[in-house]
Each structure stands twice: as structure tokens, then as C-alpha cells.
Design a protein around this motif. Structure first.
Motif, PDB file in Angstrom:
ATOM      1  N   MET A  72       0.819  -1.282  -0.009  1.00  0.00           N
ATOM      2  CA  MET A  72      -0.027   0.076  -0.073  1.00  0.00           C
ATOM      3  C   MET A  72       0.975   1.119   0.171  1.00  0.00           C
ATOM      4  O   MET A  72       0.534   2.048  -0.740  1.00  0.00           O
ATOM      5  CB  MET A  72      -0.882  -0.033   1.211  1.00  0.00           C
ATOM      6  N   ASP A  73       2.033   1.164   0.762  1.00  0.00           N
ATOM      7  CA  ASP A  73       2.888   2.204   0.889  1.00  0.00           C
ATOM      8  C   ASP A  73       3.520   2.685  -0.369  1.00  0.00           C
ATOM      9  O   ASP A  73       3.656   3.630  -0.793  1.00  0.00           O
ATOM     10  CB  ASP A  73       3.973   2.115   1.848  1.00  0.00           C
ATOM     11  N   PHE A  74       3.987   1.395  -1.321  1.00  0.00           N
ATOM     12  CA  PHE A  74       4.524   1.640  -2.471  1.00  0.00           C
ATOM     13  C   PHE A  74       3.675   2.328  -3.358  1.00  0.00           C
ATOM     14  O   PHE A  74       3.794   3.207  -4.140  1.00  0.00           O
ATOM     15  CB  PHE A  74       4.973   0.261  -3.200  1.00  0.00           C
ATOM     16  N   TYR A  75       2.321   2.058  -3.319  1.00  0.00           N
ATOM     17  CA  TYR A  75       1.180   2.725  -4.274  1.00  0.00           C
ATOM     18  C   TYR A  75       0.781   4.018  -3.782  1.00  0.00           C
ATOM     19  O   TYR A  75       0.030   4.791  -4.436  1.00  0.00           O
ATOM     20  CB  TYR A  75       0.188   1.863  -4.833  1.00  0.00           C
ATOM     21  N   GLY A  76       1.153   4.359  -2.406  1.00  0.00           N
ATOM     22  CA  GLY A  76       0.644   5.494  -1.962  1.00  0.00           C
ATOM     23  C   GLY A  76      -0.734   5.593  -1.703  1.00  0.00           C
ATOM     24  O   GLY A  76      -1.617   6.718  -1.782  1.00  0.00           O
ATOM     25  N   VAL A  77      -1.504   4.351  -1.411  1.00  0.00           N
ATOM     26  CA  VAL A  77      -2.892   4.397  -1.089  1.00  0.00           C
ATOM     27  C   VAL A  77      -2.910   3.763   0.333  1.00  0.00           C
ATOM     28  O   VAL A  77      -2.158   2.973   0.812  1.00  0.00           O
ATOM     29  CB  VAL A  77      -3.412   3.355  -2.217  1.00  0.00           C
ATOM     30  N   PRO A  78      -3.977   3.937   1.131  1.00  0.00           N
ATOM     31  CA  PRO A  78      -4.233   3.569   2.377  1.00  0.00           C
ATOM     32  C   PRO A  78      -4.804   2.115   2.433  1.00  0.00           C
ATOM     33  O   PRO A  78      -4.483   1.284   3.105  1.00  0.00           O
ATOM     34  CB  PRO A  78      -5.110   4.375   3.248  1.00  0.00           C
ATOM     35  N   ALA A  79      -5.507   1.690   1.167  1.00  0.00           N
ATOM     36  CA  ALA A  79      -6.050   0.572   1.134  1.00  0.00           C
ATOM     37  C   ALA A  79      -6.495   0.132  -0.119  1.00  0.00           C
ATOM     38  O   ALA A  79      -6.387   1.416  -1.218  1.00  0.00           O
ATOM     39  CB  ALA A  79      -7.270   0.459   2.048  1.00  0.00           C
ATOM     40  N   THR A  80      -6.998  -0.805  -0.757  1.00  0.00           N
ATOM     41  CA  THR A  80      -7.402  -1.117  -1.976  1.00  0.00           C
ATOM     42  C   THR A  80      -8.720  -1.977  -1.863  1.00  0.00           C
ATOM     43  O   THR A  80      -8.752  -2.693  -0.813  1.00  0.00           O
ATOM     44  CB  THR A  80      -6.506  -2.045  -3.012  1.00  0.00           C
ATOM     45  N   ALA A  81      -9.557  -1.935  -2.690  1.00  0.00           N
ATOM     46  CA  ALA A  81     -10.679  -2.891  -2.768  1.00  0.00           C
ATOM     47  C   ALA A  81     -10.023  -4.193  -3.758  1.00  0.00           C
ATOM     48  O   ALA A  81      -9.421  -3.775  -4.618  1.00  0.00           O
ATOM     49  CB  ALA A  81     -11.736  -2.208  -3.681  1.00  0.00           C
ATOM     50  N   ARG A  82     -10.612  -5.069  -3.156  1.00  0.00           N
ATOM     51  CA  ARG A  82      -9.964  -6.538  -3.929  1.00  0.00           C
ATOM     52  C   ARG A  82     -11.082  -7.404  -4.218  1.00  0.00           C
ATOM     53  O   ARG A  82     -11.591  -8.128  -3.250  1.00  0.00           O
ATOM     54  CB  ARG A  82      -8.664  -6.943  -3.100  1.00  0.00           C
ATOM     55  N   ALA A  83     -11.085  -7.700  -5.544  1.00  0.00           N
ATOM     56  CA  ALA A  83     -11.942  -9.114  -6.001  1.00  0.00           C
ATOM     57  C   ALA A  83     -11.032  -9.988  -6.082  1.00  0.00           C
ATOM     58  O   ALA A  83     -10.012 -10.022  -6.975  1.00  0.00           O
ATOM     59  CB  ALA A  83     -12.937  -8.557  -6.952  1.00  0.00           C
ATOM     60  N   SER A  84     -11.174 -11.153  -5.674  1.00  0.00           N
ATOM     61  CA  SER A  84     -10.427 -12.403  -5.897  1.00  0.00           C
ATOM     62  C   SER A  84     -11.368 -13.496  -6.347  1.00  0.00           C
ATOM     63  O   SER A  84     -12.085 -13.717  -5.633  1.00  0.00           O
ATOM     64  CB  SER A  84      -9.508 -12.465  -4.717  1.00  0.00           C
ATOM     65  N   PHE A  85     -10.797 -14.524  -7.453  1.00  0.00           N
ATOM     66  CA  PHE A  85     -11.567 -15.193  -7.982  1.00  0.00           C
ATOM     67  C   PHE A  85     -11.366 -16.824  -7.616  1.00  0.00           C
ATOM     68  O   PHE A  85     -10.205 -16.854  -7.234  1.00  0.00           O
ATOM     69  CB  PHE A  85     -11.859 -15.022  -9.560  1.00  0.00           C
ATOM     70  N   ALA A  86     -12.134 -17.610  -7.581  1.00  0.00           N
ATOM     71  CA  ALA A  86     -12.055 -18.975  -7.512  1.00  0.00           C
ATOM     72  C   ALA A  86     -12.781 -19.665  -8.504  1.00  0.00           C
ATOM     73  O   ALA A  86     -13.407 -19.298  -9.298  1.00  0.00           O
ATOM     74  CB  ALA A  86     -12.584 -19.404  -6.146  1.00  0.00           C
ATOM     75  N   MET A  87     -12.598 -21.085  -8.679  1.00  0.00           N
ATOM     76  CA  MET A  87     -13.063 -21.677  -9.769  1.00  0.00           C
ATOM     77  C   MET A  87     -14.557 -21.935  -9.772  1.00  0.00           C
ATOM     78  O   MET A  87     -14.933 -22.045 -10.785  1.00  0.00           O
ATOM     79  CB  MET A  87     -12.464 -23.170  -9.578  1.00  0.00           C
ATOM     80  N   TYR A  88     -14.950 -21.406  -8.700  1.00  0.00           N
ATOM     81  CA  TYR A  88     -16.920 -21.509  -8.962  1.00  0.00           C
ATOM     82  C   TYR A  88     -17.229 -20.064  -9.056  1.00  0.00           C
ATOM     83  O   TYR A  88     -18.623 -19.997  -9.076  1.00  0.00           O
ATOM     84  CB  TYR A  88     -17.369 -21.833  -7.282  1.00  0.00           C
ATOM     85  N   ASN A  89     -16.491 -19.057  -9.289  1.00  0.00           N
ATOM     86  CA  ASN A  89     -17.081 -17.924  -9.721  1.00  0.00           C
ATOM     87  C   ASN A  89     -17.452 -17.989 -11.292  1.00  0.00           C
ATOM     88  O   ASN A  89     -16.914 -18.614 -12.008  1.00  0.00           O
ATOM     89  CB  ASN A  89     -16.030 -16.651  -9.459  1.00  0.00           C
ATOM     90  N   THR A  90     -18.304 -16.929 -11.572  1.00  0.00           N
ATOM     91  CA  THR A  90     -18.722 -16.744 -12.849  1.00  0.00           C
ATOM     92  C   THR A  90     -18.678 -15.444 -13.865  1.00  0.00           C
ATOM     93  O   THR A  90     -18.455 -14.459 -13.131  1.00  0.00           O
ATOM     94  CB  THR A  90     -20.342 -17.357 -13.302  1.00  0.00           C
ATOM     95  N   ARG A  91     -18.701 -15.454 -15.006  1.00  0.00           N
ATOM     96  CA  ARG A  91     -18.816 -14.167 -15.547  1.00  0.00           C
ATOM     97  C   ARG A  91     -19.912 -13.432 -15.182  1.00  0.00           C
ATOM     98  O   ARG A  91     -19.800 -12.221 -15.048  1.00  0.00           O
ATOM     99  CB  ARG A  91     -18.900 -14.385 -17.214  1.00  0.00           C
ATOM    100  N   GLN A  92     -21.133 -13.873 -14.890  1.00  0.00           N
ATOM    101  CA  GLN A  92     -22.388 -13.381 -14.408  1.00  0.00           C
ATOM    102  C   GLN A  92     -22.048 -12.494 -13.130  1.00  0.00           C
ATOM    103  O   GLN A  92     -22.333 -11.580 -12.954  1.00  0.00           O
ATOM    104  CB  GLN A  92     -23.427 -14.285 -14.320  1.00  0.00           C
TER     105      GLN A  92
END
Ligand SMILES: Cc1ncc(COP(=O)(O)O)c(C=O)c1O
Length: 407
Positions: A370-390
Motif C-alpha cells: 500500500m505504501d508503495f502505491y501511496g494508497v491507504p487500502a485497495t478494494a480487492r475482488a479475488s476469484f475462485a473456480m466457482y465464480n462466473t462471468r455473470q
């Protein structure tokens, strides 16, 4: 179009049928922890209902059954990562405990004041803090290989850090905050050319990549069961047998001894030397069930499907004005970290939750990133094999509506 049987897989995960705030759950926090298939849940219920007793101690039938299943799970892990022997598979509570074990056992016994440990700029706290603690204890020095704005390791700079004092490289195979997949084969070959052992943090890689520790030739490999569709409280330390043999025990207690007198203790052989006390018996057996589950689907199929998901999500995200992707390495796993202009990541997380979408907002246990990018935080979507395009469409729609209302 992919022929991956995602709907069939989804049906195996009961929690995916939940509604959150009257909306179907869209679970995109898999880098933090994955959900569990019925096979894993059933395995735990079965153990406690029919086959539970303490292991390695009893002569009675239940203890023998539980021991067989527990040791059977060790063989499943061995085969899954292609270790040469089950002696090289140490059960721990998770990746964190595995790294602490290596730091305190290998590090304390093999390193001395002035020695150097090289990590990278994109490590999870679990692959930073145990080394800092070791450095404080013995006077060793922690060196950090830098990355570029895309979130890729600067390989030349990494190589320049290696010298006669370097006694260990500890690096993530896949970053949890950025999704970057590191060129670990090249890293290992480069370190080994200088006789430097390498620990790979496989916590993120293990559910998303085919891992073969012998082909990689890594010296230590660590991962957590809960990110591999298995129970929490389970994890694995793989270590090359010769290294593990030379290391002192990490903790003392029952199960890790051969003979105890008040004068002295003779330790058990591998792997039990590193497994003091009663482990998470039913959960480790459940981890074996998780490995059976992913193996039946096929890691190659999972890798290909998740790559499609990430490509799709990245293409969609790139079209949203005001969305900044954090981590754009050429080689990435299924993680989309982002910020939105004028909306704090915590607000993104809370507002998406009101739509039934579970993402992570925060520093992801990678504050230096976070320090490197100069942001306090990010939002993160992380995918698994059961996720879909929908589901990705629902996420993107949610983000667009946030921008419209608050951006
Ligand atoms: C890259 C990485 N390393 C280590 C860990 C620590 O794993 P655990 O908390 O399961 O011990 C995590 C967890 O998010 C991770 O993503």
C-alpha cells in the motif's frame, strides 16, 4: 466458450446458495479464504461422527482408523505437490505458522549475525514479520527486492542483492495484494547457483497453479488449507528432507518425541519431529478431501478457467472510468485489486456488501505494498473456480452504480 463445469461445481458449495441482504451471494473474497465443498464438510462430519479419536497413540480401533486417515491426508498432500516423501510434509496451522517454523528452526540454527535474508517488496506480512523477528534475535539483516509500478519483481535488482552473506531467499509465488505471479523457477535457479536456499510462500498460488516442488526445486514450500477449499486451522510446510533432518524441533511436547527422561529427550523422526501436540485431526483429514476434490476437477482445468475469468474481469474493469487497477503484472493470478477516484475502499466494500457482493477492502496484510502505491487500502475482488462471468457482471454493475451515486 469454456467447457468448465462451473454450475456443477457451484452446486457442490452449499454456501454459494445463500442470500446476503436479500441478494444472491457473490463471493469474491477467495484470496482471504475459499468456501468449502460438501465433500469437505461431509468429511469433517464423518470423522467426528464415526472415526474420531486421538492419533498415533492408541491401540484401539478408532485411534488406528483416525491415524490411518490422518496419515492418508499426508500422502494426498505429498502427491498433490509431488514431494519425494511424506517425511517432507509437515502439518501446521497455516502458511503463517510454517514460515515462523522455518524462521525459528532453520533460521536460528543455520544463520548468524550479519547474514542476509532476501524477500520481495510484495510480501504478505506473514513473509515479512517472522524474518524481522529472526533478524532482531540473531542480528541478521533483511533485504527487500524492489518491484515496478506494474507490481512485477525487478529481477536484476533482486539478483544484485544476492551475495556471500545471503543465506535465504523467501518469496511469494503469487502476491495476495496484486495477483503478481513471480518467476520462481528463475529465482530458484539464480539463488541455487549461489548455494542459497529458497522458501516459496505458496499461500495464494496453491489453489490457482499446478505446484510440483521437485520440478521447482524449492527448498521450502508453505501453504494454508483454507485457501485450497479445505478447513481453516490446517497448513503445510514442505521442506527438503536433508534440510528438515538438520533442523531442531520448533515446539516441544507430545507426539514429537521418541524417548523422554528428565535428563534428556530424544526426538521423533520426520515428519513428527515438527508436529508437537494434538493436531487438527478432522480438519487435516478434511484437507485431504479438498485435495481429492480439486484433483478430480483437474488443476489444469482450474488454471485455464480462472485465467478466462481474470481476463474478462480485467477487460470490464478497464472500461470503467475512475477505476484504477493496482497490480498489472504481465503474469497474474485471479486477483483484481483496485481503487476508485474519490471513494474510499472501505466504502466500496460496504456498499458492494449491500448488493450481496463480498470483496475485501483494506491493506490485505501487505502494508508495504500500500505504501508503495501511496494508497491507504485497495478494494480487492479475488476469484475462485466457482465464480462466473455473470458474477463479474454483477460486480462491475455494482461498481458503476457506486461511481454514479458517489463518484
Ligand atoms: C501470500 C500469503 N502469504 C501468507 C498468508 C498467510 O496465510 P494464513 O493466514 O492462512 O497463515 C496469506 C494469507 O492471506 C497470503 O495471502
Amino acid at each position: 466458450m469454456s467447457t468448465f463445469p462451473v454450475e456443477q461445481i457451484r452446486a457442490d458449495f452449499p454456501i454459494l446458495g445463500e442470500t446476503i441482504r436479500n441478494k444472491p451471494l457473490v463471493y469474491l473474497d477467495n484470496a482471504a479464504s475459499c468456501q468449502k465443498p460438501q465433500a469437505v464438510i461431509d468429511s469433517i462430519v464423518h470423522t467426528y461422527s464415526h472415526e474420531y479419536a486421538n492419533i498415533h497413540r492408541g491401540v484401539h480401533t478408532l485411534s488406528v482408523k483416525a491415524t490411518d486417515k490422518f496419515e492418508g491426508a499426508r500422502e494426498k498432500v505429498r502427491a498433490f505437490i509431488n514431494a519425494a516423501s511424506t517425511k517432507e510434509i509437515i502439518f501446521v496451522r497455516g502458511a503463517t505458522e510454517a514460515i515462523n517454523l522455518v524462521a525459528q528452526s532453520y533460521g536460528k540454527s543455520q544463520l548468524q549475525a550479519g547474514d542476509e535474508i532476501v524477500i520481495s517488496a510484495m510480501e504478505h506480512h506473514a513473509n515479512i514479520v517472522p524474518w524481522q523477528m529472526l533478524c532482531q534475535q540473531i542480528g541478521a539483516v533483511l533485504k527487500v527486492a524492489p518491484m515496478n509500478q506494474q507490481g512485477e519483481l525487478l529481477f536484476d535488482e533482486f539478483e544484485q542483492l544476492l551475495n556471500d552473506k545471503t543465506k535465504l531467499v523467501a518469496i511469494t509465488q503469487m502476491s495476495n495484494a496484486l495477483g503478481t505471479i513471480n518467476p520462481v523457477e528463475k529465482i530458484i535457479a539464480t539463488a541455487h547457483a549461489r548455494q542459497i536456499p529458497v522458501l516459496l510462500d505458496g499461500a495464494q498460488a496453491i489453489p490457482h497453479m499446478v505446484v510440483d516442488v521437485q520440478a521447482l526445486d524449492c527448498d521450502f514450500y508453505v501453504f494454508s488449507g483454507h485457501k485450497l477449499y479445505g478447513p481453516s486451522g490446517t497448513g503445510v510446510l514442505y521442506g527438503k528432507q536433508a534440510l528438515l533432518e538438520a533442523m531442531p524441533p520448533y515446539q516441544g511436547g507430545g507426539d514429537m518425541i521418541r524417548q523422554v527422561t528428565f535428563a534428556k529427550t530424544e526426538y521423533a523422526g520426520l515428519p513428527h519431529k515438527f508436529e508437537a501436540g494434538t493436531p487438527a485431526i478432522a480438519e487435516i483429514i478434511g484437507l485431504g478431501a479438498a485435495i481429492d476434490y480439486v484433483t478430480a476437477i483437474g488443476m489444469d482445468n482450474i488454471v485455464a478457467y480462472e485465467a478466462e475469468l481474470l481476463d474478462y474481469a480485467t477487460q470490464q474493469a478497464e472500461q470503467i472510468k475512475g477505476l484504477n487497477i493496482i497490480g498489472q503484472a504481465a503474469h497474474k493470478g485471479g486477483i483484481l485489486s483496485f481503487t476508485l477516484d474519490r471513494i474510499h475502499p472501505h466504502d466500496i466494500g460496504t456498499m458492494l456488501d449491500s448488493l450481496g457482493i463480498a470483496i475485501r477492502a483494506g491493506h490485505h496484510c501487505a502494508m508495504p505494498v500500500m505504501d508503495f502505491y501511496g494508497v491507504p487500502a485497495t478494494a480487492r475482488a479475488s476469484f475462485a473456480m466457482y465464480n462466473t462471468r455473470q458474477e463479474i457482471d454483477v460486480l462491475m454493475q455494482g461498481i458503476k452504480s457506486l461511481i454514479e451515486v458517489f463518484g
